[in-house]
Design an enzyme around this catalytic site. Structure first.
Site, PDB file in Angstrom:
ATOM      1  N   ASN A  39      23.048  48.553  17.731  1.00 37.50           N
ATOM      2  CA  ASN A  39      24.379  49.056  18.097  1.00 37.50           C
ATOM      3  C   ASN A  39      24.630  50.355  17.338  1.00 37.50           C
ATOM      4  O   ASN A  39      24.802  50.344  16.120  1.00 37.50           O
ATOM      5  CB  ASN A  39      25.426  47.989  17.732  1.00 37.50           C
ATOM      6  CG  ASN A  39      26.842  48.411  18.089  1.00 37.50           C
ATOM      7  OD1 ASN A  39      27.091  49.563  18.415  1.00 37.50           O
ATOM      8  ND2 ASN A  39      27.759  47.459  18.017  1.00 37.50           N
ATOM      9  N   CYS A  89      33.293  51.868  18.680  1.00 37.52           N
ATOM     10  CA  CYS A  89      32.233  51.745  19.691  1.00 37.52           C
ATOM     11  C   CYS A  89      32.676  52.226  21.073  1.00 37.52           C
ATOM     12  O   CYS A  89      31.837  52.514  21.927  1.00 37.52           O
ATOM     13  CB  CYS A  89      31.739  50.306  19.774  1.00 37.52           C
ATOM     14  SG  CYS A  89      31.068  49.701  18.225  1.00 37.52           S
ATOM     15  N   HIS A 130      27.891  49.603  26.646  1.00 34.31           N
ATOM     16  CA  HIS A 130      27.771  49.711  25.194  1.00 34.31           C
ATOM     17  C   HIS A 130      26.728  48.686  24.740  1.00 34.31           C
ATOM     18  O   HIS A 130      26.743  47.537  25.170  1.00 34.31           O
ATOM     19  CB  HIS A 130      29.118  49.435  24.542  1.00 34.31           C
ATOM     20  CG  HIS A 130      29.050  49.299  23.057  1.00 34.31           C
ATOM     21  ND1 HIS A 130      28.390  50.222  22.270  1.00 34.31           N
ATOM     22  CD2 HIS A 130      29.536  48.347  22.211  1.00 34.31           C
ATOM     23  CE1 HIS A 130      28.479  49.841  21.003  1.00 34.31           C
ATOM     24  NE2 HIS A 130      29.167  48.715  20.945  1.00 34.31           N
TER      25      HIS A 130
END
Ligand code: ACO
Length: 323
Positions: free
Chosen positions: A280, A114, A250
């Site tokens: 996500n 990520c 994020h």
């Protein structure tokens, strides 16, 4: 000559297929209410068969090039941050390079889960500062849906697919000009790799593996690591609370976003949130959110933009940009 870098164009691309929480609840033991309350996620985009990371990355890259007003022939480097490459090798970046019609320059993948986009942006910035590249296409692209265990309700509700991209260009700053990418800050702690991992890999069992996660522990580390890296970025640039115009975090969980914004003294209007729509998307999440806020006119020239991310590894990082 001292070169610095700035972002001259952004782009993104999402699969057209949308899966809502209610649709997910038909196949796994969950509810829209639980997902929204714990994560802020309402829906996610999911790639169709044949829609690969390279395909999403290419579209996002083309959109970023168009926004930047340059063509692939002007690029000297393509970096694709991804956890879900089309093949174990060659890199997805070389596939994208070929799709762009480039037969020059260099292309490589970067893996930091990520945090991948922040790592890739820092890499591009450092290539430019070292005088080794002038125009770099930085892409974060994922089809995370292909490494999800769709029977595991603790992970499958959290992720989505997509791609985002930026074109980073070299410039020679005036004496004390503080524009473009001001600083980048990268960290990792491999002792914490068991908090988020796939139970397979080319070098271990010849399988791709599925995502395994200790959510609660990860949450705790995300809150403290992101708070410390945004402090680090602020201190490195002599910023006070409230100096930041836009936090582009994020997009893992709305509660993690809220806590980082609070730490920076930022109200909700200064935080770019796409987790509700995209879930996500791992390495794609920051550039997807960035492109959204650039295209809808929120991010304006001269403003201070802080991007941050944390992911498997653990890895985490931040990038501060004067737009
Ligand atoms: N639907 C319904 N119930 C669920 C679901 C679901 N999808 N998933 C878990 N539950 C249940 C659990 O089984 C548990 O039940 P129990 O109390 O009977 O045992 C209960 O809900 C609470 O589970 P927790 O894991 O404690 O819930 P929590 O509030 O911690 O939320 C979550 C879980 C959303 C995963 C949270 O921990 C989180 O967001 N962690 C960060 C994870 C993350 O973002 N990972 C992405 C990569 S890292 C990064 O990007 C930062």
């Amino acid at each position: 000559m001292a070169y610095r870098s700035r972002i001259i164009g952004t782009g993104s691309h999402l699969p057209d297929k949308i899966v809502t929480n209610a649709e997910l609840a038909k196949t796994v033991d969950t509810t829209d209410e639980w997902i929204v309350e714990r994560t802020g996620i309402h829906q996610r985009h999911i790639a169709r068969e044949g829609e690969t990371t390279a395909a999403l990355a290419f579209q996002a890259g083309e959109n970023a090039l168009e926004a930047a007003g340059i063509s692939a022939s002007d690029l000297d480097l393509v970096i694709v941050a991804t956890t879900t490459p089309d093949n174990t090798f060659p890199s997805t970046a070389t596939k994208v390079q070929a799709m762009l019609g480039m037969a020059h320059g260099a292309a490589f993948d970067l893996q930091a889960v990520c945090s991948g986009f922040i790592y890739a942006l820092a890499t591009a910035d450092n290539f430019i500062r070292a005088g080794q590249a002038k125009n770099v296409l930085v892409i974060g692209a994922e089809v995370f849906s292909r490494i999800i265990d769709w029977e595991d309700r603790t992970t499958c509700v959290l992720f989505g697919d997509g791609a985002g991209a930026v074109v980073v260009q070299a410039f020679e700053p005036e004496d004390d000009e503080k524009t473009g990418i001001l600083s980048t800050h990268l960290h990792s702690d491999g002792r914490l790799r068991d908090l988020l991992y796939t139970d397979g890999g080319a070098g271990s069992n010849s399988c791709v593996g599925k995502v395994r996660m200790l959510g609660r522990e990860l949450f705790r580390h995300a809150v403290s690591n992101l708070a410390s890296v945004v402090d680090e970025a602020s201190e490195a640039n002599g910023l006070q609370k409230n100096d930041i115009d836009w936090l582009v975090p994020h997009q893992a969980n709305k509660r993690i976003l809220d806590s980082t914004a609070k730490k920076l003294g930022l109200s909700a209007e200064h935080v770019v949130v796409t987790v509700d729509q995209h879930a996500n998307t791992s390495a794609a999440s920051v550039p997807l959110a960035l492109d959204t806020a650039v295209r809808d006119g929120r991010i304006q020239k001269g403003q201070l933009v802080l991007m941050e991310a944390m992911g498997g590894g653990l890895t985490w990082g931040a990038a501060l940009v004067r737009w």
